[in-house]
Design an enzyme around this catalytic site. Structure first.
Site, PDB file in Angstrom:
ATOM      1  N   CYS A 193     -11.885  -1.917   2.864  1.00 59.27           N
ATOM      2  CA  CYS A 193     -12.228  -0.970   1.798  1.00 59.27           C
ATOM      3  C   CYS A 193     -12.030  -1.557   0.410  1.00 59.27           C
ATOM      4  O   CYS A 193     -11.266  -2.491   0.214  1.00 59.27           O
ATOM      5  CB  CYS A 193     -11.363   0.285   1.914  1.00 59.27           C
ATOM      6  SG  CYS A 193     -11.700   1.265   3.365  1.00 59.27           S
ATOM      7  N   VAL A 205      -0.619  -7.291   2.744  1.00 56.35           N
ATOM      8  CA  VAL A 205      -0.058  -7.421   4.091  1.00 56.35           C
ATOM      9  C   VAL A 205       1.318  -8.092   4.052  1.00 56.35           C
ATOM     10  O   VAL A 205       1.795  -8.584   5.065  1.00 56.35           O
ATOM     11  CB  VAL A 205      -1.016  -8.219   5.012  1.00 56.35           C
ATOM     12  CG1 VAL A 205      -2.310  -7.451   5.218  1.00 56.35           C
ATOM     13  CG2 VAL A 205      -1.294  -9.604   4.452  1.00 56.35           C
ATOM     14  N   ILE A 243      -1.057   7.107  -3.031  1.00 57.19           N
ATOM     15  CA  ILE A 243      -1.063   6.063  -2.005  1.00 57.19           C
ATOM     16  C   ILE A 243      -1.844   4.827  -2.447  1.00 57.19           C
ATOM     17  O   ILE A 243      -1.333   3.705  -2.412  1.00 57.19           O
ATOM     18  CB  ILE A 243      -1.638   6.604  -0.675  1.00 57.19           C
ATOM     19  CG1 ILE A 243      -0.881   7.869  -0.234  1.00 57.19           C
ATOM     20  CG2 ILE A 243      -1.580   5.533   0.409  1.00 57.19           C
ATOM     21  CD1 ILE A 243       0.579   7.653   0.089  1.00 57.19           C
TER      22      ILE A 243
END
Length: 416
Positions: free
Chosen positions: A116, A123, A326
């Site tokens: 996205c 990560v 978020i």
């Protein structure tokens, strides 16, 4: 490139069958890497992201047979421990092969993920967790290269709540030597579904559904049979559509126990909701009332439902505030909604929506998965014709949405 052509202004009535959860299916498919035995899955959704992950797994040597919503996996002939950039760039969930490969084979080489455009979603938590378990991890030329003769159990406290990070470390810990404790673990139902499959495969996991997972590593995992849980985001999307345009729709194969926050907000908006073990009925006879909310981790309001509820607020009675906590860049649908006549302004991480009496159809462009769903809802409510471009985003996470909506009275068709 496919587009959706929608003629707005039609109430929805009938039944829709809910598909399996995308965000559960992807890690569950990757869990097939953890065993040489056969894993039989059902209720797997027919999505572009599922097709992509299966292509990646097959490229590694995992045998995967697909028949409708059933997938049979066998990991006895895996011979490639790499996820190349060409495969990973289209979907960041590909990072979920890292933990299983490292745990079972002692090595993994995975391209840094794409997916996205809604934020960086680093990560680093995956990498820090694997390093804490004894892995040597290097990042070179855009690839994560991890090695470990045998992962060692340890206590891991992630700096932030991360769903894919929890899933990757959980899968890795099942085959580690000793006890692993994951603190600040994600509690999403999709994480719980993965954990339930792993237990069926012989993993020893305590604390499932909480933010503290305790895993006793085992020597090997075996085959299992598992049905993927219903997609709560798809369910909420259709509930939102009915609340926005009006109607009476029953959703079948649905889960009610994962949707408390959506139920609360839709009732606040004026919807009448009734439900049973595997069905939800949504009735809406009036204009929705505006509802404010703030996105947060489960069991709070999901960021993946934010755009759809904003579409409802566009035509609601009153004003609302939506706070996104978020992801950055998750208001990209606002510009497109305003093209339809919405009155939305952005102040930092907050969107202020003043409900308007009507939206008017126009050409718009999808920017990400959930934004595309929100534009469909807005188009269903708009007067006249709306053409939504770049709906490949929609196909990543919704199983034939236009077919399901057509069956309940929406005037929607896929065009070239």
């Amino acid at each position: 490139m496919d587009k959706l052509l929608i003629q707005g202004g039609h109430r929805l009535s009938g039944e829709i069958a809910i598909s399996g959860a995308k965000n559960a299916a992807l890690p569950i498919l990757c869990a097939g890497l953890l065993t040489a035995d056969t894993v039989q899955l059902s209720n797997v959704p027919n999505l572009q992201d599922v097709t992509t992950i299966l292509r990646l797994l097959r490229q590694m040597g995992l045998r995967a047979e697909q028949d409708g919503d059933k997938v049979v996996l066998n990991g006895s002939a895996i011979d490639k421990l790499e996820a190349p950039y060409e495969m990973v760039k289209t979907m960041r969930a590909s990072i979920l092969v890292l933990g299983p490969l490292l745990a079972r084979f002692g090595e993994a080489k995975v391209s840094l993920p794409g997916g996205c455009a809604i934020g960086s979603r680093p990560v680093d938590q995956h990498i820090k967790g694997l390093q804490a378990m004894g892995a040597e991890v290097t990042i070179e030329a855009g690839y994560i290269h991890a090695k470990a003769k045998k992962l060692k159990g340890t206590r891991i406290v992630t700096d932030m709540i991360t769903v894919t990070g929890t899933e990757n470390l959980l899968m890795a810990a099942t085959l580690a030597d000793g006890e692993t404790i994951l603190e600040n673990a994600a509690r999403e139902p999709e994480v719980t579904d993965l954990a339930n499959l792993l237990v069926a495969m012989g993993a020893k996991i305590e604390g499932i559904g909480t933010d503290r997972l305790v895993i006793q590593g085992v020597e090997r995992l075996h085959g299992a049979t598992h049905a993927v849980i219903a997609d709560r985001i798809e369910t909420a999307t259709f509930m939102c559509a009915v609340a926005t345009v009006g109607g009476d729709v029953t959703l079948r194969n649905a889960r009610t126990d994962t949707l408390d926050v959506a139920f609360d907000k839709l009732r606040e908006a004026g919807a009448i909701l009734t439900s049973g073990d595997d069905w939800i009925r949504v009735q809406m006879a009036s204009r929705p009332k505006a509802v404010s909310f703030r996105t947060t981790e489960y069991p709070g309001f999901p960021t993946d439902m934010q755009a759809q509820f904003m579409a409802m607020n566009c035509v609601a009675e009153g004003s609302s505030r939506v706070i996104e906590t978020i992801f950055e860049n998750r208001f990209m649908h606002v510009q497109e909604m305003n093209r339809l006549g919405a009155a939305i302004t952005i102040e930092g991480h907050t969107a202020i929506i003043n409900g308007v009496d009507k939206l008017v159809g126009a050409p718009v462009m999808a920017t990400d998965l959930r934004a595309s769903a929100s534009l469909v809802i807005a188009a269903l409510a708009a007067e006249g014709e709306t053409l939504i471009d770049r709906i490949y985003h929609l196909d990543r996470g919704y199983d034939r949405m236009e077919v399901k909506l057509s069956a309940v009275g929406a005037q929607i068709q896929r065009v070239k």
